[in-house]
Design a protein around this motif. Structure first.
Motif, mmCIF file in Angstrom:
data_model
loop_
_atom_site.group_PDB
_atom_site.id
_atom_site.type_symbol
_atom_site.label_atom_id
_atom_site.label_comp_id
_atom_site.label_asym_id
_atom_site.label_seq_id
_atom_site.Cartn_x
_atom_site.Cartn_y
_atom_site.Cartn_z
ATOM 1 N N SER A 2 0.895 -1.086 -0.137
ATOM 2 C CA SER A 2 0.018 -0.049 -0.004
ATOM 3 C C SER A 2 1.118 1.200 0.111
ATOM 4 O O SER A 2 0.739 2.273 -0.543
ATOM 5 N N GLU A 3 1.988 1.036 0.688
ATOM 6 C CA GLU A 3 2.945 2.433 0.721
ATOM 7 C C GLU A 3 3.382 2.465 -0.672
ATOM 8 O O GLU A 3 3.816 3.826 -1.356
ATOM 9 N N THR A 6 0.886 4.137 -2.882
ATOM 10 C CA THR A 6 0.519 5.619 -2.400
ATOM 11 C C THR A 6 1.620 6.299 -2.842
ATOM 12 O O THR A 6 1.527 7.651 -3.397
ATOM 13 N N ASN A 9 1.132 7.489 -6.606
ATOM 14 C CA ASN A 9 0.115 8.154 -6.817
ATOM 15 C C ASN A 9 0.873 9.732 -6.243
ATOM 16 O O ASN A 9 0.536 10.650 -7.100
ATOM 17 N N TYR A 41 -1.558 15.816 2.034
ATOM 18 C CA TYR A 41 -1.489 14.190 2.439
ATOM 19 C C TYR A 41 -1.205 13.967 3.867
ATOM 20 O O TYR A 41 -0.658 14.788 4.887
ATOM 21 N N GLU A 42 -1.720 12.992 4.484
ATOM 22 C CA GLU A 42 -1.314 12.296 5.979
ATOM 23 C C GLU A 42 -0.284 11.683 5.891
ATOM 24 O O GLU A 42 -0.087 10.480 5.112
ATOM 25 N N LYS A 45 -0.336 7.471 7.035
ATOM 26 C CA LYS A 45 -0.877 6.402 6.197
ATOM 27 C C LYS A 45 -0.807 6.764 4.799
ATOM 28 O O LYS A 45 -0.933 5.816 3.917
ATOM 29 N N GLU A 47 -1.850 9.067 2.446
ATOM 30 C CA GLU A 47 -3.075 9.026 1.687
ATOM 31 C C GLU A 47 -3.361 10.539 1.735
ATOM 32 O O GLU A 47 -3.121 11.406 2.589
ATOM 33 N N LEU A 48 -4.215 10.779 0.653
ATOM 34 C CA LEU A 48 -4.617 12.352 0.182
ATOM 35 C C LEU A 48 -6.180 12.435 1.190
ATOM 36 O O LEU A 48 -6.832 11.634 1.096
ATOM 37 N N VAL A 49 -5.918 13.494 2.109
ATOM 38 C CA VAL A 49 -6.944 13.782 2.849
ATOM 39 C C VAL A 49 -7.861 14.918 2.470
ATOM 40 O O VAL A 49 -9.131 15.085 2.713
#
Length: 301
Positions: A2-3, A6, A9, A41-42, A45, A47-49
């Motif tokens: 997952s990293e 991300t 992306n 981004y957080e 995790k 990820e785009l928040v």
């Protein structure tokens, strides 16, 4: 895995990134790009928040301590400042201590930490209630007698006729049928005049008169035979007669009722043309006499 996804992306958008910022209240990373996006981004995790789009390329930006304000400088020279409203903190420590001291629920209510105050929405222009404010307010007799208070009368609701409602819905054929059902020649001629003027190219009148049999044409032909020679309605009845003959000229000789009305209309128009011809001849005979009289009166004076 997952990293890595991300990171892929984030790397896809890093090609347009001009600035990056981070702040201490939380593991956040802000990026600004020339496509006008400011993304958050957080980092925990990856990820785009949050994402914000601006109309021009973002050249620089910065956050205030606590991330309550965001200032963005764009390529057109404009500076955009966005402020995040602060949450009102309700003190509850004193209430909890009062309850532990043995005050119970009475102490909690006395400290002001019982039920939450009921939330009331603000009356702004983006709500329907904003436009209804004051309509149900009734003035007293003293206020009605006061001349400084302007009282606006409530507009009366206009009750439209069935043919008016059909015209508003562009149902031309139905509007003509409903006007014929009233048996009022003035109403029928008014609806036909609106159909002639609607659009300017005659499609409304053609749609209302087309696909009719001899029985459906009888009321229209009866009105035309009566009012085709009337000077008040001649501008309306003559174009309607032309439209009927353009649509149904190939059906002459099939229906006796329709043929009878056509002959009556022809005789009525022929009589009117003959009368107009006689009037023109009479005008030609009177003009020399009137001119001679005016010339004689002008010579005497």
């Amino acid at each position: 895995e997952s990293e890595n996804g991300t990171d892929a992306n984030m790397n896809s958008s890093d090609s347009n990134n001009n600035n990056k910022r981070s702040w201490s209240p939380g593991p956040r990373l802000l990026t600004g790009s020339i496509d006008g996006h400011v993304k958050v981004y957080e980092l925990d995790k990856f990820e785009l928040v949050h994402s914000t789009k601006y109309p021009d390329p973002v050249l620089s930006f910065d956050c205030s301590p606590g991330a309550y304000q965001l200032a963005v400088g764009m390529g057109n020279g404009m500076l955009a400042v966005r402020t995040r409203p602060k949450k009102k903190a309700t003190p509850r420590g004193g209430d909890y201590n009062a309850v532990q001291a043995g005050g119970g629920s009475n102490a909690l209510q006395s400290a002001g930490g019982g039920r939450r105050p009921k939330w009331k929405s603000m009356l702004t222009a983006n709500s329907y209630r904003y436009f209804l404010r004051g309509q149900n307010t009734r003035l007293t007799e003293e206020q009605r007698a006061d001349t400084s208070i302007a009282i606006a009368e409530k507009p009366k609701k206009i009750n439209l006729k069935p043919f008016d409602k059909s015209l508003k819905k562009f149902r031309y054929r139905e509007a003509l049928d409903q006007s014929l059902a009233t048996r009022d020649p003035g109403v029928v001629l008014a609806v036909l005049e609106l159909l002639c003027a609607h659009g300017g190219d005659g499609h409304a009148l053609q749609a209302a008169l087309s696909q009719r049999n001899a029985t459906g044409l009888q009321p229209i032909m009866r009105i035309l035979c009566k009012y085709v020679a009337d000077p008040r309605t001649m501008k309306v009845s003559v174009p309607i007669a032309h439209a009927i003959f353009d649509l149904y000229s190939q059906f002459l000789g099939i229906s006796p009722e329709f043929d009878t009305k056509v002959m009556q209309l022809h005789e009525r128009v022929h009589a009117e043309v003959k009368a107009q011809d006689e009037l023109i001849k009479l005008q030609g005979m009177l003009e020399p006499l009137l001119f001679a009289q005016y010339s004689a009166s002008g010579t005497q004076t």
